[in-house]
Design an enzyme around this catalytic site. Structure first.
Site, PDB file in Angstrom:
ATOM      1  CE1 TYR A 442      40.356  45.833  45.283  1.00 13.80           C
ATOM      2  CE2 TYR A 442      38.589  46.517  46.983  1.00 13.80           C
ATOM      3  CZ  TYR A 442      39.528  46.604  46.533  1.00 13.80           C
ATOM      4  OH  TYR A 442      40.077  46.376  47.599  1.00 13.80           O
ATOM      5  CD  GLU A 443      38.093  50.497  41.858  1.00 15.08           C
ATOM      6  OE1 GLU A 443      37.305  51.110  40.716  1.00 15.08           O
ATOM      7  OE2 GLU A 443      37.544  50.357  42.922  1.00 15.08           O
TER       8      GLU A 443
END
Lengths: 596, 596
Positions: A442-443
């Site tokens: 994620y990110e």
């Protein structure tokens, strides 16, 4: 159940002995009053909160998960989470490095970094509830209107409300240019937002009275692609002019994701059904505004894996000292016991030291970057601000990808130390591995990070920022190259520095011919540069340890041994990575898509 | 839900084009009638069973897990498992390579290896129910009395009963010399066995009418340590003289382990409360008898990760062709779509090709070893039997550790290709990762495998077996070294062969000084030798592909591209491993235990 002891001594070493943060911070007007005792006291108290309040909820939270009531769209996190959050707010922790103008304590981000490392060690899933708020706080602080700031920042600062980032949609995550959520302008200047979001961390829960969603959506006249995306703030409950809560906004949790890890965080599918929001920043400039959150979040994700690496290490060490099994190959070490503690076995030590070195190297790098970020935000010298900002931009993808890849390796090793018991939930070790896995995704996946590093941060400015960072390394090599005892650290550091320089040039040349060469090289390249940064900080830490090892404080003996281990056993990975990297694009593209 | 297509073409390539198994098997009296069509037909039918019957139960089985009724000690596996097992028995699959004397079909183990690869791809947790039986079958076949064989082997062969291996106890797994379960001799020649076992795979379930536990325990007068352990066969229901089932034996499942993966397999805590069993083999020689099971099980575990690598690859490829996200750095490849399929991105291809190469290399190695095992068991030439047995012994730890470490890397890469969706249960990708994790632990951790390879299989006989295997590689290098088109494969193969020779000698010398040097080197060493075996088989496969690529069959084009990828991007890992290995013991032992 796993145990956790805040690594205060090592944090203090990094801050006060390696980086002399007080001297650096005092030069910043906003932090002129900072001192060693304040920093240490805050970290000590933060460590108590982490180890005593949220660590005991980690294993049970994983087993219990979150519950969604589909009729009310309300989500209940695991037992104890709400109470712990209340304590967190009462302790004033959310305000630690927030702007005093909105009720913050105005302490350096670097201290917050230390606090979050400990909270991530204790309970990553819990820590994501306040953690996401900080991103929302920063986006509004940087881009919000005075009214938006007045409405939201005091509540986010106090922790009475939490925030989210609503970016991903089912058909797009990396490629936000494709997103479909729509924002319809209303006569009163607000917007009605409609769309479906997925993977929204801390997207709905009952720990606070309001949740502040930062939502990416498209205006009716927006251009296609990433240049047509705007950012909106959409509260769960509308906020009246007097600050009191109004009616429920139709931004609903319509499903909880079933995940490999971070079970205790409510990862939501969010449906917006004409939810009312206001525009943050300029129309169609939403991605730029969102990147303020994203950069902070990327550092935060690296910090998550730093925390997991540390706590996995601590528990694996305890087990390796306690568990007896087989004899040392060189003969019994505990002849009075039926077998030796497994820490006598070299490969057990190798697994432990790998985690230890990744934790200590990661802590040094992440603390350094947090300090540079404080300078980038608070220096009164514009040149310094810009220089620090560029360095933070360079090192952010390394923190995100290198530390999370290392965390995956380290938590898996620490689980392996437990043998079959590591595979069992009750040991807590397999949870660290499962939780660590999301941090690589994620990110911005770690592939995206590597493209950001090599394409945007290095090649796009002809390596100028990397060269500046390289000059710091070169200066250290120059200075310490004459010290006999430092040869074992300085020589391999100089060597990997030279290799990075050559490799960068080589890839740059190839990329002129074919831009896909960047994509072929980027992941290996990031890992090589990550090792360069760790080699630099381990060499600097070794220097201090060499100077102080006569003091009788065994901390320095251990630091020196860890640095030696790093150079002997981990840095050599770069030899293979560089070869793979230099093999270039052809071996990846030769096979026709249809033949896969 | 994940899909699975049996890789029949590649299996046939390995068996018939690479290894010419029919020519080799025909020389064995037991397999004189074997032919290509029989092998292919069995694999094709086996593939249907795997992909159509058990693959659809994999995701649901993981979500559902097993249920223990604590009052009856009965365990219910997930829905559909029992019915699938019934089909498996009705199809005659358990008997495939069992002894015709006990109702088996007497086919080569190599075919069973292929069948199990496919079943592991489809559903590792399900496959462990019959899989463990095979180990019990082999231990009884090798060491059982005529009466034990008559009682148990026909039922294990038909699959009407399943088997287990009851080794581990809470305080000992690797170090079985410490085990505490007791066997009290009875007047009738049987034994009453009392003790607690943990981690017993397929330890209790309702899919068959009886379960045959192979249990390690200690006789009253047994010497301490590993020389005082005996093996017993303990049926869930006692067996009457006429073969009918008698009363329930007090061998109970008293708990199910909560695990990271293989949720659908009933991993049991087993309590023996004076359960009646009979001795298998000689008193106090139980570990030797158990090793018959263990060696087969170790090959079986490597095969589990081979299966997971293949199925993860297939699903990641399908996703990478379907999912559109971003444009290729070199410009749009599907300009008519809003974005390009992610398979255009070099790093996505790198992750896919890593899994593909690990699957194809693993399949070649594992099939080769299965063939050698058939020869070791069925050759009428004693020298050949011994030579094949030694080679199988050498390569077994490599199959166990190298293929399972690769499986961990490959399944994680394939999950990463899915981005955030890979972290979600419904994709099935995170299950492959969780299931793959146990394979690095059970049947001897991968550290134990590495010690077995370096200490027992290589150094203990001065490298004689390794040298013999090396001679096969050297002969290939000699033969193909003159072929221009083979240079790109032969040169790096020769190079890694030389490096292994030097490294082995170097470690051997160091180990004379300090036996712990073996423990320090072993894990890196195993991985280097694993790469040597893969490089050898990829070079051999490349030779065939080069010869046949003009045929128009694109299979050979893909094989060649995969081999090139392997040499360019994966083999280089050895450069770092060798450096780490050569750094030796000191960096691991320098730090005092108290300082960890």
């Amino acid at each position: 159940m796993p145990q956790y002891n805040p690594p205060l001594r090592d944090m203090q070493f990094v801050m006060h002995e390696l980086l002399n943060v007080v001297d650096e911070l005092k030069l910043l007007p906003a932090h002129a009053d900072i001192d060693v005792d304040t920093i240490n006291a805050v970290l000590e108290e933060g460590g108590k909160f982490a180890s005593q309040v949220i660590a005991p909820l980690n294993l049970s939270g994983d087993a219990e998960g979150c519950q969604l009531d589909k009729s009310t769209h309300e989500v209940t996190p695991p037992k104890g989470f709400k109470e712990a959050y209340k304590q967190y707010v009462e302790g004033g922790w959310p305000a630690l490095s927030c702007d005093p103008e909105f009720g913050g304590q105005g302490l350096p981000l670097m201290i917050n970094q230390g606090l979050y490392e400990m909270m991530n060690s204790a309970n990553q899933a819990w820590t994501m509830y306040p953690g996401l708020s900080h991103g929302a706080y920063e986006a509004l602080h940087a881009h919000g209107t005075p009214e938006q700031k007045a409405t939201y920042l005091p509540k986010l600062t106090s922790g009475e409300w939490t925030g989210t980032m609503c970016l991903t949609e089912p058909h797009c995550g990396t490629d936000l240019g494709m997103l479909r959520s729509k924002a319809e302008p209303q006569a009163d200047g607000t917007y009605k937002i409609t769309g479906s979001k997925i993977f929204i961390s801390a997207g709905e829960h009952d720990m606070v009275e309001n949740i502040v969603h930062l939502v990416l959506a498209r205006l009716p006249d927006a251009p296609a692609g990433s240049k047509g995306i705007s950012l909106f703030v959409v509260p769960k409950f509308k906020v009246n002019a007097d600050g009191s809560l109004g009616e429920r906004n139709p931004v609903f949790c319509t499903g909880l994701e079933h995940k490999m890890g971070i079970h205790a965080n409510s990862t939501c599918q969010i449906t917006l059904e004409g939810a009312v929001g206001t525009l943050v920043g300029q129309p169609n400039k939403g991605l730029a505004a969102m990147f303020v959150m994203m950069n902070a979040a990327r550092l935060g994700v690296g910090n998550q894996s730093l925390g997991l690496t540390e706590v996995a290490y601590q528990n694996a060490v305890a087990y390796a000292k306690d568990r007896i099994q087989m004899r040392a190959l060189s003969g019994p070490k505990s002849p009075d016991l039926p077998a030796d503690p497994i820490i006598v076995h070299p490969d057990v030590r190798k697994m432990l030291l790998t985690a230890r070195a990744y934790a200590e190297g990661g802590r040094a790098l992440a603390t350094y970057v947090a300090l540079q970020l404080d300078k980038a935000l608070a220096s009164d010298d514009e040149d310094e601000r810009k220089e620090c900002e560029a360095e933070v931009a360079l090192l952010t993808p390394i923190i995100k990808a290198f530390i999370t890849d290392n965390g995956w390796i380290a938590t898996s090793h620490c689980m392996q130390v437990f043998g079959g018991h590591g595979f069992i939930h009750e040991s807590g070790m397999e949870q660290f591995v499962r939780d660590a896995r999301i941090n690589m995704i994620y990110e911005g996946t770690n592939t995206i990070q590597s493209l950001d590093l090599l394409g945007r941060k290095v090649l796009a400015n002809n390596g100028a920022t990397l060269k500046k960072f390289g000059k710091k390394i070169a200066a250290f090599v120059e200075e310490e190259g004459v010290v006999e005892a430092m040869q074992e650290f300085v020589n391999p550091l100089a060597d990997i520095g030279d290799k990075v320089t050559k490799l960068t040039t080589e890839i740059g040349m190839k990329a002129f011919q074919n831009p896909d060469e960047v994509g072929a090289a980027a992941v290996d390249y990031l890992r090589v540069v990550g090792h360069l940064t760790f080699a630099y900080f381990f060499a600097r830490m070794a220097k201090i340890a060499l100077e102080k090892q006569g003091s009788g404080d065994k901390f320095y003996t251990a630091k020196l041994a860890t640095a030696r281990f790093y150079f002997a056993k981990l840095l050599p990975e770069t030899a293979g990575l560089i070869r793979s990297c230099r093999a270039g694009l052809t071996p990846l593209m030769e096979m026709d898509e249809a033949l896969f």
